[in-house]
Design a protein around this motif. Sequence first.
Motif, PDB file in Angstrom:
ATOM      1  N   VAL A 272      -6.198   0.719  -5.400  1.00 10.93           N
ATOM      2  CA  VAL A 272      -4.932   0.422  -6.080  1.00 10.93           C
ATOM      3  C   VAL A 272      -3.903   1.483  -5.727  1.00 10.93           C
ATOM      4  N   GLU A 273      -4.311   2.751  -5.781  1.00  8.22           N
ATOM      5  CA  GLU A 273      -3.408   3.869  -5.481  1.00  8.22           C
ATOM      6  C   GLU A 273      -2.886   3.795  -4.045  1.00  8.22           C
ATOM      7  N   MET A 274      -3.694   3.280  -3.135  1.00  7.36           N
ATOM      8  CA  MET A 274      -3.272   3.152  -1.731  1.00  7.36           C
ATOM      9  C   MET A 274      -2.193   2.095  -1.556  1.00  7.36           C
ATOM     10  N   GLY A 275      -2.058   1.209  -2.550  1.00  4.76           N
ATOM     11  CA  GLY A 275      -1.074   0.133  -2.451  1.00  4.76           C
ATOM     12  C   GLY A 275      -1.659  -1.171  -1.946  1.00  4.76           C
ATOM     13  N   LEU A 276      -2.973  -1.359  -2.131  1.00  6.04           N
ATOM     14  CA  LEU A 276      -3.626  -2.556  -1.608  1.00  6.04           C
ATOM     15  C   LEU A 276      -3.130  -3.839  -2.278  1.00  6.04           C
ATOM     16  N   VAL A 277      -2.831  -3.767  -3.583  1.00  6.01           N
ATOM     17  CA  VAL A 277      -2.373  -4.968  -4.289  1.00  6.01           C
ATOM     18  C   VAL A 277      -1.098  -5.508  -3.659  1.00  6.01           C
ATOM     19  N   SER A 278      -0.120  -4.641  -3.464  1.00  9.41           N
ATOM     20  CA  SER A 278       1.157  -5.065  -2.880  1.00  9.41           C
ATOM     21  C   SER A 278       0.975  -5.539  -1.442  1.00  9.41           C
ATOM     22  N   LEU A 279       0.142  -4.830  -0.694  1.00  8.23           N
ATOM     23  CA  LEU A 279      -0.104  -5.197   0.708  1.00  8.23           C
ATOM     24  C   LEU A 279      -0.670  -6.609   0.809  1.00  8.23           C
ATOM     25  N   LEU A 280      -1.637  -6.924  -0.058  1.00  7.29           N
ATOM     26  CA  LEU A 280      -2.264  -8.243  -0.012  1.00  7.29           C
ATOM     27  C   LEU A 280      -1.315  -9.340  -0.497  1.00  7.29           C
ATOM     28  N   LEU A 281      -0.543  -9.054  -1.542  1.00  2.00           N
ATOM     29  CA  LEU A 281       0.413 -10.048  -2.048  1.00  2.00           C
ATOM     30  C   LEU A 281       1.419 -10.438  -0.965  1.00  2.00           C
ATOM     31  N   GLU A 282       1.866  -9.457  -0.211  1.00  2.00           N
ATOM     32  CA  GLU A 282       2.837  -9.728   0.851  1.00  2.00           C
ATOM     33  C   GLU A 282       2.197 -10.469   2.022  1.00  2.00           C
ATOM     34  N   SER A 283       0.929 -10.153   2.296  1.00  2.00           N
ATOM     35  CA  SER A 283       0.285 -10.728   3.478  1.00  2.00           C
ATOM     36  C   SER A 283      -0.207 -12.158   3.286  1.00  2.00           C
ATOM     37  N   ILE A 284      -0.403 -12.585   2.030  1.00  2.00           N
ATOM     38  CA  ILE A 284      -0.972 -13.931   1.824  1.00  2.00           C
ATOM     39  C   ILE A 284       0.069 -15.031   1.661  1.00  2.00           C
ATOM     40  N   ILE A 285       1.333 -14.677   1.715  1.00  2.00           N
ATOM     41  CA  ILE A 285       2.383 -15.694   1.535  1.00  2.00           C
ATOM     42  C   ILE A 285       2.223 -16.825   2.548  1.00  2.00           C
ATOM     43  N   GLU A 286       2.027 -16.470   3.807  1.00  2.00           N
ATOM     44  CA  GLU A 286       1.890 -17.492   4.848  1.00  2.00           C
ATOM     45  C   GLU A 286       0.551 -17.386   5.574  1.00  2.00           C
ATOM     46  N   SER A 287      -0.453 -16.829   4.940  1.00  2.00           N
ATOM     47  CA  SER A 287      -1.744 -16.623   5.620  1.00  2.00           C
ATOM     48  C   SER A 287      -2.594 -17.885   5.608  1.00  2.00           C
ATOM     49  N   GLU A 288      -3.583 -17.931   6.529  1.00  2.00           N
ATOM     50  CA  GLU A 288      -4.457 -19.104   6.589  1.00  2.00           C
ATOM     51  C   GLU A 288      -5.554 -19.009   5.525  1.00  2.00           C
ATOM     52  N   LYS A 289      -6.292 -20.095   5.375  1.00  2.00           N
ATOM     53  CA  LYS A 289      -7.203 -20.304   4.254  1.00  2.00           C
ATOM     54  C   LYS A 289      -8.197 -19.163   4.026  1.00  2.00           C
ATOM     55  N   SER A 290      -8.990 -18.812   5.048  1.00  2.00           N
ATOM     56  CA  SER A 290     -10.063 -17.834   4.838  1.00  2.00           C
ATOM     57  C   SER A 290      -9.525 -16.465   4.435  1.00  2.00           C
ATOM     58  N   TYR A 291      -8.403 -16.056   5.069  1.00  8.80           N
ATOM     59  CA  TYR A 291      -7.799 -14.769   4.710  1.00  8.80           C
ATOM     60  C   TYR A 291      -7.282 -14.820   3.274  1.00  8.80           C
ATOM     61  N   CYS A 292      -6.629 -15.912   2.951  1.00  9.01           N
ATOM     62  CA  CYS A 292      -6.040 -16.078   1.619  1.00  9.01           C
ATOM     63  C   CYS A 292      -7.118 -16.000   0.535  1.00  9.01           C
ATOM     64  N   GLU A 293      -8.234 -16.678   0.749  1.00 15.03           N
ATOM     65  CA  GLU A 293      -9.320 -16.665  -0.230  1.00 15.03           C
ATOM     66  C   GLU A 293      -9.855 -15.252  -0.437  1.00 15.03           C
ATOM     67  N   ARG A 294     -10.083 -14.545   0.658  1.00 16.11           N
ATOM     68  CA  ARG A 294     -10.607 -13.174   0.570  1.00 16.11           C
ATOM     69  C   ARG A 294      -9.623 -12.258  -0.158  1.00 16.11           C
ATOM     70  N   ALA A 295      -8.336 -12.363   0.225  1.00 17.08           N
ATOM     71  CA  ALA A 295      -7.308 -11.497  -0.372  1.00 17.08           C
ATOM     72  C   ALA A 295      -7.145 -11.765  -1.871  1.00 17.08           C
ATOM     73  N   LEU A 296      -7.127 -13.027  -2.260  1.00 15.78           N
ATOM     74  CA  LEU A 296      -6.994 -13.362  -3.681  1.00 15.78           C
ATOM     75  C   LEU A 296      -8.202 -12.871  -4.474  1.00 15.78           C
ATOM     76  N   GLY A 297      -9.383 -12.909  -3.839  1.00 18.12           N
ATOM     77  CA  GLY A 297     -10.583 -12.398  -4.494  1.00 18.12           C
ATOM     78  C   GLY A 297     -10.473 -10.916  -4.792  1.00 18.12           C
ATOM     79  N   VAL A 298      -9.941 -10.163  -3.829  1.00 21.80           N
ATOM     80  CA  VAL A 298      -9.767  -8.716  -4.013  1.00 21.80           C
ATOM     81  C   VAL A 298      -8.712  -8.442  -5.086  1.00 21.80           C
ATOM     82  N   ILE A 299      -7.590  -9.166  -5.038  1.00 24.70           N
ATOM     83  CA  ILE A 299      -6.530  -8.982  -6.046  1.00 24.70           C
ATOM     84  C   ILE A 299      -7.084  -9.239  -7.444  1.00 24.70           C
TER      85      ILE A 299
END
Length: 409
Positions: A272-299
Amino acid sequence: MELEIPRHFICPIALDLMKDPVTLSSGITYDRESIDKWLEDGNFTCPVTNQVLTSFDQIPNHSLRKMIQDWCVENRSHGIQRIPTPRIPVTSAQVSEVLFSITDSKRRLDQCACLDSVGKIKKWGLESERNRRCIVANDAAGVIAAAFDAFAGDSFEKNARLLEEILCVMNWMFPFAQEAELYLGSQASLRCMVWFLKSKDISVKQNSINVLKELLSCDQQHGQHLAAIDGVNRILFKFIKDQISPSITKASLMVIFHMVSSSNEKIKAEFVEMGLVSLLLESIIESEKSYCERALGVIDKLCETKQGREFAYSNALAMPVLVKKILRISEVATEYSVSAIWKLSKYEEKVLMEALQVGAFQKLLLLIQVGCSDETKEKATELLKLLNPYRPGLECIDSLDFKDIKRSF
């Protein structure tokens, strides 16, 4: 006129030209790949005669294979390509002999001898899927993982080439048996794989992160041991931020997911301190299915902590993105999105107002109507009850573009 293949060149199972004809104890010849599948499916009879096989030995029919090759050459003008001469499949006895050599060279920490033996395993594996199945069936993963642990414990630098080759071979031995998992989960092995993540060679990084991903999927406890290694969280974060390779990024996300799925609050706090939440939120806007699922799981997992929820709420993209992904990607993505919104709703009242403004009420209502898991339905129902009092006077929209988004309050 269509070229007719001679009947005795056709496999009785696949009904296609045989590439590697082998004869069973029944006297009937089949293509090796087809009869292999027949036997692996638990059949003990000859498919043509239906008689019980007295032996499962497959004798290569060299004469027939040569006739098929000659026929292919004669009919090149019809677009027929000559079938290559097949390699003789590896046997269990050959695999066992090489594995014995690996165990012996591991005991003596003889890098050259072990490298030679691992090279044979690698060569066989590259030749055919059948060879890989034979190698794995002879418990090769446990033996090779034990060698990795021993040589990693000796010296990463001195044994780097051997350790790289072992990781390469281990990449087609998933899922790991318990013995392999035990050796790969040792401190020496984990530290070695983290060391390889810093390599300049992309393939070395790839093999290492793949093995780590598979290891943590076997038991998330390995994630806590991995997190204890200095610098690993920063390396994984960098793989997601820089995206040097889509496969490395996805594997890194899965490793992080397993790490933050534990009850260890310190691991979550560091990401969280590294800024992973913001990084993932920005990256999943137009990401494909498998990446999106993984990122949402981490968030979702990071939102289990107060600090994670604070960081998520502070990002104006959080609610619009999470709501947008409901019923848009997959059932898994929907479940993680609803779960994250549900956790954020516990943070403060303004979260609910913002959720309404981006269309959460309609999305959740539709979700319950179309169906979802019991757990998700429970969370969605609770959210609807929490949102309902705020509905009057708040405009509901389904935002399609999140660029330069700002809160209205």
